[in-house]
Design an enzyme around this catalytic site. Sequence first.
Site, PDB file in Angstrom:
ATOM      1  N   GLU A  85       0.765  -1.146   0.246  1.00  0.00           N
ATOM      2  CA  GLU A  85       0.021   0.083   0.017  1.00  0.00           C
ATOM      3  C   GLU A  85       0.809   1.392  -0.034  1.00  0.00           C
ATOM      4  O   GLU A  85       0.377   2.424   0.318  1.00  0.00           O
ATOM      5  CB  GLU A  85      -0.898   0.105   1.113  1.00  0.00           C
ATOM      6  CG  GLU A  85      -2.063  -0.922   1.194  1.00  0.00           C
ATOM      7  CD  GLU A  85      -3.074  -0.799   0.123  1.00  0.00           C
ATOM      8  OE1 GLU A  85      -2.865   0.247  -0.751  1.00  0.00           O
ATOM      9  OE2 GLU A  85      -4.035  -1.599   0.105  1.00  0.00           O
ATOM     10  N   HIS A 103      -3.618   2.382   8.369  1.00  0.00           N
ATOM     11  CA  HIS A 103      -4.475   1.823   7.634  1.00  0.00           C
ATOM     12  C   HIS A 103      -4.729   0.350   8.220  1.00  0.00           C
ATOM     13  O   HIS A 103      -4.036  -0.361   8.447  1.00  0.00           O
ATOM     14  CB  HIS A 103      -3.659   1.793   6.288  1.00  0.00           C
ATOM     15  CG  HIS A 103      -4.699   0.634   5.332  1.00  0.00           C
ATOM     16  ND1 HIS A 103      -6.000   0.748   5.227  1.00  0.00           N
ATOM     17  CD2 HIS A 103      -4.420  -0.452   4.692  1.00  0.00           C
ATOM     18  CE1 HIS A 103      -6.412  -0.289   4.425  1.00  0.00           C
ATOM     19  NE2 HIS A 103      -5.494  -0.634   4.145  1.00  0.00           N
ATOM     20  N   HIS A 105      -7.904  -2.941   8.611  1.00  0.00           N
ATOM     21  CA  HIS A 105      -9.148  -3.878   8.074  1.00  0.00           C
ATOM     22  C   HIS A 105     -10.140  -3.977   9.106  1.00  0.00           C
ATOM     23  O   HIS A 105     -10.667  -4.953   9.273  1.00  0.00           O
ATOM     24  CB  HIS A 105      -8.423  -4.925   7.486  1.00  0.00           C
ATOM     25  CG  HIS A 105      -7.646  -4.682   6.105  1.00  0.00           C
ATOM     26  ND1 HIS A 105      -7.333  -5.994   5.664  1.00  0.00           N
ATOM     27  CD2 HIS A 105      -7.339  -3.714   5.570  1.00  0.00           C
ATOM     28  CE1 HIS A 105      -6.497  -5.546   4.484  1.00  0.00           C
ATOM     29  NE2 HIS A 105      -6.605  -3.959   4.580  1.00  0.00           N
ATOM     30  N   TYR A 124     -20.931  13.050  17.613  1.00  0.00           N
ATOM     31  CA  TYR A 124     -20.087  14.311  17.550  1.00  0.00           C
ATOM     32  C   TYR A 124     -18.599  13.979  17.142  1.00  0.00           C
ATOM     33  O   TYR A 124     -17.676  14.960  16.654  1.00  0.00           O
ATOM     34  CB  TYR A 124     -20.236  15.215  18.665  1.00  0.00           C
ATOM     35  CG  TYR A 124     -19.747  14.833  19.933  1.00  0.00           C
ATOM     36  CD1 TYR A 124     -18.518  14.561  20.185  1.00  0.00           C
ATOM     37  CD2 TYR A 124     -20.651  14.200  20.985  1.00  0.00           C
ATOM     38  CE1 TYR A 124     -17.803  14.474  21.522  1.00  0.00           C
ATOM     39  CE2 TYR A 124     -19.930  13.725  22.171  1.00  0.00           C
ATOM     40  CZ  TYR A 124     -18.668  13.928  22.359  1.00  0.00           C
ATOM     41  OH  TYR A 124     -18.001  13.831  23.627  1.00  0.00           O
ATOM     42  N   HIS A 165     -12.696  -2.613   1.799  1.00  0.00           N
ATOM     43  CA  HIS A 165     -11.485  -2.615   2.050  1.00  0.00           C
ATOM     44  C   HIS A 165     -11.148  -2.293   3.710  1.00  0.00           C
ATOM     45  O   HIS A 165     -10.492  -3.347   4.346  1.00  0.00           O
ATOM     46  CB  HIS A 165     -10.656  -1.553   1.198  1.00  0.00           C
ATOM     47  CG  HIS A 165      -9.225  -1.875   1.230  1.00  0.00           C
ATOM     48  ND1 HIS A 165      -8.505  -1.415   0.104  1.00  0.00           N
ATOM     49  CD2 HIS A 165      -8.371  -2.225   2.159  1.00  0.00           C
ATOM     50  CE1 HIS A 165      -7.203  -1.584   0.542  1.00  0.00           C
ATOM     51  NE2 HIS A 165      -6.984  -2.180   1.840  1.00  0.00           N
ATOM     52  N   TYR A 220     -10.085  20.796  23.462  1.00  0.00           N
ATOM     53  CA  TYR A 220     -10.395  19.509  24.204  1.00  0.00           C
ATOM     54  C   TYR A 220      -8.948  19.190  24.788  1.00  0.00           C
ATOM     55  O   TYR A 220      -7.860  19.335  24.068  1.00  0.00           O
ATOM     56  CB  TYR A 220     -10.919  18.432  23.658  1.00  0.00           C
ATOM     57  CG  TYR A 220     -11.010  17.299  24.623  1.00  0.00           C
ATOM     58  CD1 TYR A 220     -11.862  16.938  25.427  1.00  0.00           C
ATOM     59  CD2 TYR A 220      -9.721  16.069  24.113  1.00  0.00           C
ATOM     60  CE1 TYR A 220     -11.922  15.616  25.985  1.00  0.00           C
ATOM     61  CE2 TYR A 220     -10.043  14.975  24.926  1.00  0.00           C
ATOM     62  CZ  TYR A 220     -11.163  14.664  25.783  1.00  0.00           C
ATOM     63  OH  TYR A 220     -11.234  13.522  26.412  1.00  0.00           O
TER      64      TYR A 220
END
Length: 224
Positions: A85, A103, A105, A124, A165, A220
Site C-alpha cells: 500500500e 491503515h 481492515h 459528534y 477494504h 479539548y
Amino acid sequence: MTAQEQTPGPDDRTARTWAEVVATARRSTADGLVVGTSGNVSARVGDVVLVTPSGVPYDRLGPGDAVGVDLDGRQVLGELAPTSELPLHLAVYRATDAAAIVHTHAVHATAVSTLVTELPPVHYMAAALGGPVRVAPYALYGSDELARNALRALDGRTGCLLQNHGTLTHGATLDQAYDRTAQLEWMCRVWLTAVTVPGRTPSLLSPERLAEAAERLRGYGQPG
C-alpha cells in the site's frame, strides 16, 4: 559493495520513530483492528517515510528491520520490501501535512464501507475527523487508483473509509492517527448497532451540531 550495503543505518530520531511504527502496528493487531499482516502503518521523518514491510508479522519486526522510502518511493533504508500500500501512504504525505498514517481492515468500519457512501453522523466525534466520514470508491489494493480515490475522500478530512477494504486515518503523530482510527471504528460500530434495532431509525447530527462540536473539540484536553 552493493547499494543495500551502502545504505546508512537509522539515526536516533529515525530509530525512535521506527520503534513507534512497530509498536503502533502491534497495537492494531492486539486491538483487533487488523488480522495477520493486513493493514499497515507509516510515519514521516523529514523526507523519509518509515513504513511497515510487506507480509511480515509485526511481532517479528525489530530495530534492525526499519524500512524507509523517499517521497518518490525509492527505498533508502532497509532490505525488507515496503508494504504493497505504499502508493496510498505516499499520496497522502505528498498532498497533506500528515506526519503519520494508520491503515486497518477493522471489522465494523469495513462492513460500513460496503453499505453507504458516507458514514451517517451518529456521533459528534465525526467532527474530530473533519466532518462526516466519506467512503472512497473501491479500487485494487496497492493501486494508484486507490490512492486517488482516497485523496478525494480525505479532502477536508483526516480519515476515510475505503470501500470493501478498511480505514485510513492520518495525524500529526502516530498516537493521533491511531486514536482517529479507533474512534472511526467505534463510530461505525455504533451506527451498525443502531440500525439493527427493528422499527427505529437512528437520529443524526446536523452540520450545525457537528460544527459546534468541532469548535468545542479544538479546546479539548490539557493545555499545552
